[in-house]
Design a protein around this motif. Structure first.
Motif, PDB file in Angstrom:
ATOM      1  N   TYR A   1      -5.895  12.142   1.362  1.00 54.60           N
ATOM      2  CA  TYR A   1      -4.548  11.979   0.817  1.00 54.60           C
ATOM      3  C   TYR A   1      -4.045  13.279   0.214  1.00 54.60           C
ATOM      4  O   TYR A   1      -4.487  13.687  -0.864  1.00 54.60           O
ATOM      5  CB  TYR A   1      -4.549  10.858  -0.228  1.00 54.60           C
TER       6      TYR A   1
ATOM      7  N   ASP B   1      -0.739  13.899  -0.449  1.00 51.97           N
ATOM      8  CA  ASP B   1       0.668  13.623  -0.723  1.00 51.97           C
ATOM      9  C   ASP B   1       0.859  13.079  -2.142  1.00 51.97           C
ATOM     10  O   ASP B   1       1.817  12.375  -2.423  1.00 51.97           O
ATOM     11  CB  ASP B   1       1.218  12.635   0.320  1.00 51.97           C
TER      12      ASP B   1
ATOM     13  N   SER C   1       4.106  13.425  -3.764  1.00 50.41           N
ATOM     14  CA  SER C   1       5.186  12.506  -3.432  1.00 50.41           C
ATOM     15  C   SER C   1       4.943  11.187  -4.176  1.00 50.41           C
ATOM     16  O   SER C   1       5.814  10.695  -4.885  1.00 50.41           O
ATOM     17  CB  SER C   1       5.241  12.277  -1.921  1.00 50.41           C
ATOM     18  N   LEU C   2       3.748  10.620  -4.004  1.00 48.03           N
ATOM     19  CA  LEU C   2       3.351   9.412  -4.740  1.00 48.03           C
ATOM     20  C   LEU C   2       1.875   9.530  -5.075  1.00 48.03           C
ATOM     21  O   LEU C   2       1.036   9.530  -4.167  1.00 48.03           O
ATOM     22  CB  LEU C   2       3.584   8.145  -3.906  1.00 48.03           C
ATOM     23  N   GLY C   3       1.561   9.636  -6.336  1.00 48.66           N
ATOM     24  CA  GLY C   3       0.165   9.687  -6.766  1.00 48.66           C
ATOM     25  C   GLY C   3      -0.550   8.393  -6.428  1.00 48.66           C
ATOM     26  O   GLY C   3       0.067   7.329  -6.371  1.00 48.66           O
ATOM     27  N   PRO C   4      -1.876   8.453  -6.185  1.00 47.73           N
ATOM     28  CA  PRO C   4      -2.624   7.252  -5.820  1.00 47.73           C
ATOM     29  C   PRO C   4      -2.896   6.358  -7.038  1.00 47.73           C
ATOM     30  O   PRO C   4      -2.592   6.711  -8.172  1.00 47.73           O
ATOM     31  CB  PRO C   4      -3.922   7.815  -5.246  1.00 47.73           C
TER      32      PRO C   4
ATOM     33  N   TYR D   1       5.799   9.425 -11.109  1.00 46.17           N
ATOM     34  CA  TYR D   1       5.065   8.854  -9.959  1.00 46.17           C
ATOM     35  C   TYR D   1       4.398   9.879  -9.062  1.00 46.17           C
ATOM     36  O   TYR D   1       3.827   9.521  -8.050  1.00 46.17           O
ATOM     37  CB  TYR D   1       5.959   7.923  -9.137  1.00 46.17           C
TER      38      TYR D   1
ATOM     39  N   ILE E   1      -1.041  12.098  10.097  1.00 48.51           N
ATOM     40  CA  ILE E   1      -1.090  10.781   9.452  1.00 48.51           C
ATOM     41  C   ILE E   1      -1.851   9.798  10.342  1.00 48.51           C
ATOM     42  O   ILE E   1      -2.665   8.995   9.856  1.00 48.51           O
ATOM     43  CB  ILE E   1       0.347  10.275   9.135  1.00 48.51           C
TER      44      ILE E   1
ATOM     45  N   ILE F   1      -2.837  12.462   5.198  1.00 56.19           N
ATOM     46  CA  ILE F   1      -1.459  12.197   4.788  1.00 56.19           C
ATOM     47  C   ILE F   1      -0.902  13.390   4.027  1.00 56.19           C
ATOM     48  O   ILE F   1      -1.309  13.699   2.910  1.00 56.19           O
ATOM     49  CB  ILE F   1      -1.373  10.915   3.935  1.00 56.19           C
TER      50      ILE F   1
ATOM     51  N   TRP G   1       0.528  -0.155  -2.960  1.00 56.84           N
ATOM     52  CA  TRP G   1       0.344   1.175  -3.563  1.00 56.84           C
ATOM     53  C   TRP G   1      -1.053   1.707  -3.260  1.00 56.84           C
ATOM     54  O   TRP G   1      -1.209   2.803  -2.721  1.00 56.84           O
ATOM     55  CB  TRP G   1       0.629   1.089  -5.067  1.00 56.84           C
ATOM     56  N   GLY G   2      -2.070   0.920  -3.603  1.00 54.68           N
ATOM     57  CA  GLY G   2      -3.441   1.423  -3.509  1.00 54.68           C
ATOM     58  C   GLY G   2      -3.837   1.793  -2.093  1.00 54.68           C
ATOM     59  O   GLY G   2      -4.321   2.894  -1.840  1.00 54.68           O
TER      60      GLY G   2
ATOM     61  N   LEU H   1      -0.297   3.537  -0.016  1.00 53.65           N
ATOM     62  CA  LEU H   1       0.158   4.804  -0.583  1.00 53.65           C
ATOM     63  C   LEU H   1       1.604   5.093  -0.158  1.00 53.65           C
ATOM     64  O   LEU H   1       2.430   4.179  -0.138  1.00 53.65           O
ATOM     65  CB  LEU H   1      -0.814   5.924  -0.177  1.00 53.65           C
ATOM     66  N   VAL H   2       1.896   6.328   0.137  1.00 57.87           N
ATOM     67  CA  VAL H   2       3.295   6.711   0.361  1.00 57.87           C
ATOM     68  C   VAL H   2       3.888   6.034   1.599  1.00 57.87           C
ATOM     69  O   VAL H   2       5.106   5.874   1.699  1.00 57.87           O
ATOM     70  CB  VAL H   2       3.393   8.252   0.431  1.00 57.87           C
TER      71      VAL H   2
ATOM     72  N   TRP I   1       6.582   3.062   1.424  1.00 62.88           N
ATOM     73  CA  TRP I   1       8.050   3.174   1.349  1.00 62.88           C
ATOM     74  C   TRP I   1       8.676   2.616   2.619  1.00 62.88           C
ATOM     75  O   TRP I   1       9.694   1.944   2.570  1.00 62.88           O
ATOM     76  CB  TRP I   1       8.484   4.623   1.112  1.00 62.88           C
TER      77      TRP I   1
END
Lengths: 409, 409
Positions: free
Chosen positions: A33, A35, A38-41, A221, A353, A358, B58-59, B62-63, B66
C-alpha cells in the motif's frame, strides 16, 4: 554503488527501529500500500473504538454521552493531541469540518486583517481544491486570486497581497516549502500565510510555533490514518485568535452554546472556529489514528521516510529509467511521497493496482507513491519496484483494461 | 373523559400498527427515551454496517472503496433516499457538512438572487444556531438580519426582504409553520424562504415539491437516527439549482473533481453544494437510519405522534397542572415534541433523567419531550408522566444534586 537486493532491503527492515508499528495496522494480505497520502490504512485499534462509540456511547448512553463520553470536548481534545504532533500549543488546534470548509473560514477571517489590499496569492501547483476554495472566497471578499508559479511566489508578494495560501508539500511532486523562510518573507510584506499541511502532518517534522505559523489547516485521513473523509484540523496561533472571527458563526463556536442567546458572541480562543455539531463517529476513528501517531517520534519517522524514498529512487533509476523522477533529491525539500512522470502513468498505476501495488495517478502524467514509514517496509519498496519493472519491461500497462477510467483516480 | 390507565395505554400499544418498529432500535433497559429530537437512538442494523465500513471497506478496500464501496456517491445516494422522505425529486438533495455550514451556503448563495434588497428576515424563536449563522452571513453580504416575533413575520416581509429563513418546527414549543402558506406569502413579495427542517423530517409529513419549497436544510441525527453529529442534508429545487453557486467551492462540488483543473467550474445540479471530502463513517451510520425511515409511512408516523402527544398532554394536565403547556393543541400546527414551562424545568428534567426518563431542558424554563413514534410506546408516555407526577408531588426536583449544571443541557 551496487544495486540493493531484496536481502539488502530485508536487512534494513531488521534494523528499523519503527518496524513494530506495522503490526498496529490492519493491512490486507498481498497488497503493497503506497497510497497512505490519499487514505491512510486502518489502525488495529480503530474498529474496537468505533464499535464502542456506536454501541455503548450512542446506543446505551444516548444524548447523555455529549457530557459523559466527552463528545462535546472531542474537537478540542483531538485538536490538542494534533497540536503535539505539529509543534503547536494546547488551545491552538481544533478538529472540525473538512479541509475545504476550514480553508474557507481562515481565508475569510484573515484576509480582512489587511484592509486595502487587493490580492490573495497562491501557487499554480497547489491542491486544485484549495485553488477552488480560494477562488470562491476571493470573489466574496472582492479580492483577486493571483496564481503564480512556485518560483515566482516570492517576487509576487507585495503591498497588494492581502493573504498568501500555500500547501507545504506539493501533492504531485512532493516538493516541500521551507515554512519558516516563507513566513519570514511574507512578514516582510506585512502579510500572513495560510498553510495547508495535509501532505505534511504525520510524515514531515513540523514545529508551527518555532516556524512562526499563524494560520494552518490539514487533513485527518492521510498520514493521520483517521479514516475516509475524517474531519480536518484548523490551527490559529494564540496571538491571532481573538483578532479574527469565523464567517460561519455556528453554535459550537459561540461563547455559551447552551445558553441559547439570540445573538452570536464568538467564543474566546480557538473554539470560535467551530461551527455545527461534529460528526462523532468519524471523530472517534480519527482520534484512534492520532493516538497512534503520538507514540512516534516525528524525526525518526521522517528519517525512515527519507531512506525509503532513496531506495525507491535508486531502484527506479536503475531498473525503470523511462519513468522520469519529479520529486526533489534533497530530503529537506521533499515530503512523504515520490512521483514519476510518464505519458502513460494512468495505465501504469492501474496495472500496478492489479498486481497489488496501490499507488495513484495525478493528472496529467504523474505516478505517485506514498512513503508511509509507519507501516511500509524496505522490502515493500523493493518488491513494488520489482513489479513496476516487470510491468514496464513487458509493457503490461498496454493491456486495454488498464486504460479504463474510474470515477476516482 | 375518564383518565387513561396504564392498561388503556397498553391496549393502545397492542393496536398500534407501527409497534414492531421498536424492535429495530437498541434501546437501553429501564430508560424511557423522550429525546429523539435531540439525538435519535441507535438502530439495531447500524453497528453491523459501520463495522463493515470500517473493517471491510476501509481496512480491506482501502482507497479503492471510493469507487468500489460507493463512497464517492454517498452524498447523492443518501440524499436521494432523504428526498423520498420529504417529497423531493432525485437530484434535489445531498448529504454533506453540518446544518450550520449548509445554512450558511444557502443564505450566501440565495440572498444575492434579490439584488438591491437589504434584509434577511427571520423569527426570534428560531434555533439560536440558525440565528448565529444568519448573523454572520448577513454581515458578509452587507445585509441586515431582521429578527421579529412569529406573529410579525408576515407583516415584516416587504420589497426590502432579500431572503427569509425559518425553521418549520419550533425547537422549544413545537409550533409548526404551514410551509405552503408561508411560501405563497413570500412569493407575493418575490422573496424566497430557506427552510430548516431539522425538527420536521422523520416526524411530520413533508412534501417539498407540492409545497413550493425552493431551499431547505435539515439534520441527520434527530428523527433520522443517523448518529451523533451525523452529516446534514441540503435541498435546492431543480429550477433553482443552476442559478446559484456555493460560497464554499470545494472539489466535491466541481464539475470534474478528478480532472484537477486549476479553475473552479461548478458541477451541474445539486452536486455544486458539496464542498470537501465527506466523513464516510458518519455517512454510513446515517444511511442505516435513513433506510429504516424509508420503511415507514410518514402519515402513519405523524398520526401516532399526535396520539402520543394527546395522551401526554391529557395526563400532565390532570396530574401535574403546575406544568404549563406551551405546545399547540392542534396537530396541524405542531411537530413531534411536547413542551411545558416551569420555573424549575431544569431541575425537573435532571430529576427525571435520574429516574430513567430522558427529556431535555431548553432555556429559560422549558421541559421538552420528544414524541418519536417509531420506538415510543403509549405505555412509555403513561409511565413517564407517572414518574413526573411523583417528582412534582414529592418535590423531588428540589434535591440539590438536580441543580448542578452540566456542559450540554
Amino acid at each position: 554503488m551496487t544495486m540493493p537486493t531484496l536481502e539488502d532491503a530485508q536487512a534494513l527492515d531488521r534494523a528499523d527501529p519503527l518496524a513494530a508499528f506495522r503490526q498496529r495496522f490492519s493491512l490486507p494480505e498481498n497488497v503493497i500500500y503506497l497510497d497512505g497520502n490519499s487514505l491512510g490504512p486502518l489502525p488495529v485499534e480503530t474498529p474496537r473504538r468505533v464499535a464502542e462509540a456506536v454501541a455503548k456511547e450512542w446506543g446505551d448512553g444516548l444524548v447523555t454521552s455529549w457530557n459523559d463520553a466527552g463528545w462535546v470536548d472531542a474537537p478540542h481534545r483531538i485538536g490538542d493531541k494534533i497540536a503535539r504532533v505539529i509543534g503547536a500549543r494546547p488551545g491552538e488546534v481544533v478538529v472540525t469540518d473538512s479541509t475545504s470548509v476550514n480553508l474557507y473560514k481562515l481565508i475569510m477571517a484573515a484576509a480582512p486583517l489587511s484592509p486595502g489590499r487587493t490580492e490573495i496569492l497562491t501557487e499554480r501547483g497547489n491542491f486544485p481544491s484549495d485553488l477552488y476554495v480560494a477562488e470562491g472566497a476571493a470573489r466574496t471578499l472582492g479580492l483577486e486570486l493571483r496564481v503564480v508559479d512556485r518560483d515566482d511566489l516570492v517576487g509576487a508578494m507585495s503591498s497588494a497581497t492581502a493573504l498568501v495560501m500555500l500547501t507545504q508539500v506539493d501533492y504531485r511532486s512532493g516538493y516541500r516549502h521551507d515554512i519558516a523562510a516563507m513566513n519570514r518573507i511574507a512578514a516582510g510584506h506585512d502579510v500572513r500565510i495560510v498553510w495547508d499541511l495535509s501532505h505534511s502532518i504525520g510524515t514531515v517534522p513540523l514545529d508551527l510555533g518555532r516556524d512562526g505559523v499563524e494560520l494552518a489547516i490539514g487533513c485527518g485521513y492521510k498520514h493521520l490514518n483517521g479514516g475516509p473523509g475524517a474531519p480536518a484540523f484548523l490551527y490559529v496561533a494564540k496571538a491571532l485568535q481573538d483578532k479574527i472571527t469565523s464567517p460561519i458563526s455556528g453554535w459550537f463556536g459561540h461563547a455559551s452554546p447552551f445558553v441559547f442567546d439570540a445573538r452570536y458572541q464568538p467564543a474566546p480562543g480557538i473554539s470560535r472556529f467551530l461551527a455545527g455539531t461534529p460528526p462523532i463517529l468519524s471523530m472517534v476513528a480519527l482520534e484512534a489514528g492520532v493516538d497512534l501517531m503520538l507514540e512516534v517520534d516525528q524525526n525518526a519517522l521522517f528519517a525512515k521516510s527519507a531512506q525509503l524514498f532513496d531506495l525507491f529512487a535508486l531502484l527506479v533509476a536503475a531498473r525503470c529509467p523511462e519513468l522520469r523522477p519529479v520529486s526533489p533529491d534533497d530530503p529537506a525539500t521533499r515530503g512523504g511521497h515520490i512521483s514519476f512522470a510518464h505519458d502513460h502513468a494512468y495505465e501504469i498505476i492501474q496495472a500496478l493496482i492489479a498486481r497489488g501495488v496501490i499507488g495513484d495517478f495525478r493528472t496529467p502524467d504523474v505516478a505517485r507513491f506514498g512513503i508511509t514509514p509507519l507501516y511500509t517496509r524496505f522490502e515493500d519498496i523493493w518488491r513494488a519496484v520489482d513489479i513496476l519493472d516487470d510491468i514496464m519491461a513487458r509493457k503490461i500497462w498496454q493491456e486495454p483494461q488498464y486504460a479504463v477510467r474510474r470515477v476516482v483516480t
